[in-house]
Design an enzyme around this catalytic site. Structure first.
Site, PDB file in Angstrom:
ATOM      1  N   ASP A  85      33.546 -25.107  15.984  1.00 35.78           N
ATOM      2  CA  ASP A  85      33.710 -24.086  14.948  1.00 35.78           C
ATOM      3  C   ASP A  85      34.421 -24.709  13.738  1.00 35.78           C
ATOM      4  O   ASP A  85      35.361 -25.480  13.897  1.00 35.78           O
ATOM      5  CB  ASP A  85      34.576 -22.973  15.550  1.00 35.78           C
ATOM      6  CG  ASP A  85      34.495 -21.713  14.741  1.00 35.78           C
ATOM      7  OD1 ASP A  85      34.175 -20.677  15.319  1.00 35.78           O
ATOM      8  OD2 ASP A  85      34.748 -21.781  13.503  1.00 35.78           O
ATOM      9  N   LYS A 138      24.163 -26.475  -3.867  1.00 36.50           N
ATOM     10  CA  LYS A 138      24.108 -25.237  -4.614  1.00 36.50           C
ATOM     11  C   LYS A 138      23.883 -24.078  -3.638  1.00 36.50           C
ATOM     12  O   LYS A 138      23.373 -24.326  -2.561  1.00 36.50           O
ATOM     13  CB  LYS A 138      23.036 -25.295  -5.688  1.00 36.50           C
ATOM     14  CG  LYS A 138      21.600 -25.154  -5.149  1.00 36.50           C
ATOM     15  CD  LYS A 138      20.591 -25.123  -6.245  1.00 36.50           C
ATOM     16  CE  LYS A 138      20.086 -23.746  -6.524  1.00 36.50           C
ATOM     17  NZ  LYS A 138      19.132 -23.205  -5.569  1.00 36.50           N
ATOM     18  N   LYS A 172      14.900 -35.553  -9.544  1.00 37.58           N
ATOM     19  CA  LYS A 172      13.440 -35.645  -9.668  1.00 37.58           C
ATOM     20  C   LYS A 172      13.072 -36.673 -10.725  1.00 37.58           C
ATOM     21  O   LYS A 172      13.548 -36.618 -11.853  1.00 37.58           O
ATOM     22  CB  LYS A 172      12.860 -34.280 -10.046  1.00 37.58           C
ATOM     23  CG  LYS A 172      12.854 -33.291  -8.895  1.00 37.58           C
ATOM     24  CD  LYS A 172      12.098 -32.042  -9.274  1.00 37.58           C
ATOM     25  CE  LYS A 172      12.219 -31.006  -8.175  1.00 37.58           C
ATOM     26  NZ  LYS A 172      10.985 -30.736  -7.470  1.00 37.58           N
ATOM     27  N   GLU A 206       6.351 -20.483  -8.663  1.00 35.44           N
ATOM     28  CA  GLU A 206       6.185 -20.816  -7.239  1.00 35.44           C
ATOM     29  C   GLU A 206       5.245 -19.800  -6.610  1.00 35.44           C
ATOM     30  O   GLU A 206       5.439 -18.589  -6.783  1.00 35.44           O
ATOM     31  CB  GLU A 206       7.528 -20.768  -6.528  1.00 35.44           C
ATOM     32  CG  GLU A 206       8.473 -21.858  -6.975  1.00 35.44           C
ATOM     33  CD  GLU A 206       9.775 -21.784  -6.217  1.00 35.44           C
ATOM     34  OE1 GLU A 206       9.927 -22.506  -5.225  1.00 35.44           O
ATOM     35  OE2 GLU A 206      10.635 -20.970  -6.604  1.00 35.44           O
ATOM     36  N   HIS A 230      18.586 -25.296 -12.046  1.00 36.68           N
ATOM     37  CA  HIS A 230      17.472 -26.204 -12.316  1.00 36.68           C
ATOM     38  C   HIS A 230      16.975 -26.107 -13.765  1.00 36.68           C
ATOM     39  O   HIS A 230      16.800 -27.117 -14.441  1.00 36.68           O
ATOM     40  CB  HIS A 230      16.295 -25.918 -11.387  1.00 36.68           C
ATOM     41  CG  HIS A 230      16.642 -25.965  -9.926  1.00 36.68           C
ATOM     42  ND1 HIS A 230      17.638 -26.766  -9.420  1.00 36.68           N
ATOM     43  CD2 HIS A 230      16.123 -25.311  -8.852  1.00 36.68           C
ATOM     44  CE1 HIS A 230      17.704 -26.603  -8.105  1.00 36.68           C
ATOM     45  NE2 HIS A 230      16.806 -25.726  -7.751  1.00 36.68           N
ATOM     46  N   LYS A 316       8.728 -16.116  -8.241  1.00 40.84           N
ATOM     47  CA  LYS A 316       8.117 -16.306  -6.911  1.00 40.84           C
ATOM     48  C   LYS A 316       6.810 -15.519  -6.897  1.00 40.84           C
ATOM     49  O   LYS A 316       6.657 -14.540  -7.626  1.00 40.84           O
ATOM     50  CB  LYS A 316       9.034 -15.734  -5.832  1.00 40.84           C
ATOM     51  CG  LYS A 316      10.414 -16.391  -5.758  1.00 40.84           C
ATOM     52  CD  LYS A 316      10.383 -17.660  -4.955  1.00 40.84           C
ATOM     53  CE  LYS A 316      11.796 -18.190  -4.715  1.00 40.84           C
ATOM     54  NZ  LYS A 316      11.781 -19.597  -4.292  1.00 40.84           N
TER      55      LYS A 316
HETATM   56  C1  BG6 Z   1      15.726 -24.290  -4.660  1.00 43.61           C
HETATM   57  C2  BG6 Z   1      15.635 -22.791  -4.674  1.00 43.61           C
HETATM   58  O1  BG6 Z   1      16.898 -24.720  -5.269  1.00 43.61           O
HETATM   59  O2  BG6 Z   1      14.617 -24.846  -5.348  1.00 43.61           O
HETATM   60  C3  BG6 Z   1      14.326 -22.336  -4.068  1.00 43.61           C
HETATM   61  O3  BG6 Z   1      16.723 -22.247  -3.951  1.00 43.61           O
HETATM   62  C4  BG6 Z   1      13.163 -23.019  -4.708  1.00 43.61           C
HETATM   63  O4  BG6 Z   1      14.190 -20.928  -4.159  1.00 43.61           O
HETATM   64  C5  BG6 Z   1      13.378 -24.529  -4.753  1.00 43.61           C
HETATM   65  O5  BG6 Z   1      12.005 -22.710  -3.964  1.00 43.61           O
HETATM   66  C6  BG6 Z   1      12.284 -25.205  -5.543  1.00 43.61           C
HETATM   67  O6  BG6 Z   1      12.416 -26.587  -5.492  1.00 43.61           O
HETATM   68  P1  BG6 Z   1      11.170 -27.535  -5.784  1.00 43.61           P
HETATM   69  O7  BG6 Z   1      11.724 -28.903  -5.689  1.00 43.61           O
HETATM   70  O8  BG6 Z   1      10.153 -27.222  -4.747  1.00 43.61           O
HETATM   71  O9  BG6 Z   1      10.673 -27.181  -7.170  1.00 43.61           O
END
Ligand code: BG6
Length: 470
Positions: A85, A138, A172, A206, A230, A316
């Site tokens: 724990d 994060k 990236k 996404e 991001h 999304k």
């Molecule tokens: C994450 C988010 O930080 O980044 C997710 O919490 C998201 O919701 C993801 O899907 C996307 O990352 P990538 O690299 O696939 O663009």
């Protein structure tokens, strides 16, 4: 200490999802490509044995590209496991024992933020934090106040240069390439400003929904999940001033300076959306008002960018998955060839994922007697995907104490200031059908002749007219 590599890698949350999807594959890459050879200690409360933990590592790699026998053997040999724990000091006594003679551990907190304080304090009390570094996942706080609080907690045990706040977008390759392309080609600097740039768009679409992360996501929403981190990171590398001097903080200093000039986004400058069906995702409240889509307009209050609108969009359940940046250049001041009103002008397009491209959009004359043109793109670079996964790059840097690709304290605080007015139910929530480009209302953020530029699917992106290929 800063340049000395860490001599142990400890990750909390070792049986969790992030470890499975990202950490084991990153460790495989570090062992295979960079000869990483330090004890790797997983910590979790799952009641597992070391053997079960090793099985999990193997399973993770089987699901994420496999591993050659030599790398797998080395990884399994380096693994240790501490079960316990996080609130129990005995867990940290065992961790201290596992650390043995190692002197500069790197602790990775792949755990929910509400556990950070407990773990960090126990690390310090047990002597496990001494000369150590810490990597924090994060979300870094829930708002400015909680981010400040978290910083206080971390600073009690670690100096700022030993804290590595992960935003995997910084790892990236194409995000690094924005910075590289801008500052390796002096032709861009004279046009990279309000005189030549008409608007900027950054879209992170996404096609997936929130999947099994309903509980987490419902407490976060698109602004906290991806815009605050991001998208503002991408914005910063795209619009920052050139770094000055040789010191290691030069890039991060300029990014912070830029972000501090971003005007906090007004609630009237966003459109929030939620995809139909979101409320029935497990973990999501049946009357949730959390946004799964947001479109925003913002301004940067500098001489370089004054009055240039920046449009951000994240959602999304969009028609496809792609992150793309468009820098739209100004239109000709008058029509010379009588072609009618031009709907678009020159641009620079930077595709960050899933494929990678940097393209310069221009207009050229179509062969023939008439002065009629067409839009073409000069592709500066195009790749299917990055070779180096972000987590491998970032964990490798953290192990070596290289912090340039991590979010500094003042940057995170500036990020929260930018989004502070748009957190929560500050604007109406519009429903949108899954696999559409979000609510129609997003169009109202654009000026009278502006349009959202929807990223094309990879195959179609390849079909653009290419000026440098016959
Ligand atoms: C994450 C988010 O930080 O980044 C997710 O919490 C998201 O919701 C993801 O899907 C996307 O990352 P990538 O690299 O696939 O663009």
């Amino acid at each position: 200490m800063a340049e000395q590599p860490s001599d142990a890698f400890i990750f909390f949350g070792a049986t969790g999802d992030l470890a499975f999807k990202q950490i084991f594959p990153a460790l495989r890459g570090l062992i295979r490509d960079e000869g990483m050879d330090v004890p790797i200690i997983g910590v979790a409360k799952a009641g597992w044995s070391l053997e079960q933990f090793r099985e999990r590592a193997k399973d993770s790699l089987d699901h994420h590209g496999g591993a050659d026998p030599d790398t797998l053997r080395k990884l399994l040999g380096m693994l240790r496991y501490v079960d316990g724990d996080y609130a129990d000091p005995a867990t940290f006594v065992r961790l201290r024992q596992e650390l043995g003679a190692t002197q500069r551990p790197l602790h990775y907190l792949a755990i929910p933020p509400n556990l950070f304080a407990t773990v960090v304090e126990r690390l310090a009390a047990s002597g496990c934090a001494a000369n150590g570094r810490v990597v924090v996942e994060k979300p870094f706080g829930h708002d400015l106040a909680s981010a400040l609080e978290l910083n206080v907690i971390l600073h009690r045990c670690f100096p700022e240069e030993a804290i590595f706040r992960i935003d995997h977008y910084l790892g990236k390759e194409p995000v690094q390439n924005i910075l590289y392309t801008r500052f390796s080609n002096p032709i861009f600097e004279p046009i990279w400003n309000r005189t030549y740039v008409r608007s900027i768009q950054i879209t992170m679409a996404e096609s997936i929904g929130v999947r099994d992360r309903g509980r987490f996501y419902d407490g976060a929403g698109a602004v906290r999940d991806v815009v605050q981190n991001h998208l503002l990171q991408v914005l910063a590398v795209l619009t920052m001033d050139p770094p000055t001097g040789e010191h290691s903080e030069a890039v991060r200093d300029e990014k912070v300076r830029l972000l501090k000039a971003v005007r906090p986004i007004a609630a009237g400058d966003i459109v929030r959306g939620q995809y139909a069906g979101y409320r029935s995702v497990p973990g999501v409240s049946p009357d949730s008002t959390t946004e799964t889509f947001v479109a925003a307009r913002l301004y940067i209050d500098t001489w370089r960018w004054a009055d240039v609108p920046v449009y951000l969009r994240a959602g999304k359940k969009m028609p496809l998955t792609a992150t793309e940046v468009w820098v739209e250049f100004g239109r000709p001041p008058r029509e010379t060839f009588g072609e009618g009103v031009r709907s678009n002008s020159g641009h620079m397009r930077m595709r960050i994922s899933p494929d990678i491209e940097i393209a310069l959009g221009l207009r050229v004359k179509q062969p023939g007697e008439r002065m009629v043109g067409k839009d073409v793109e000069l592709i500066l670079t195009r790749r299917g995907a990055a070779d180096l996964p972000p987590y491998q790059r970032l964990l490798g840097d953290a192990l070596h104490g290289i912090s340039q690709l991590f979010a500094r304290e003042d940057f995170v605080e500036a990020q929260w200031r930018v989004v502070a007015p748009i957190l929560g139910d500050v604007a109406p929530l519009h429903s949108y059908e899954a696999h559409t480009w979000g609510p129609q209302e997003a169009a109202r953020l654009m000026g009278p002749d502006g349009v959202w530029l929807n990223p094309a699917p990879p195959a179609q992106a390849q079909a653009h007219d290419i000026a440098n290929v016959p």
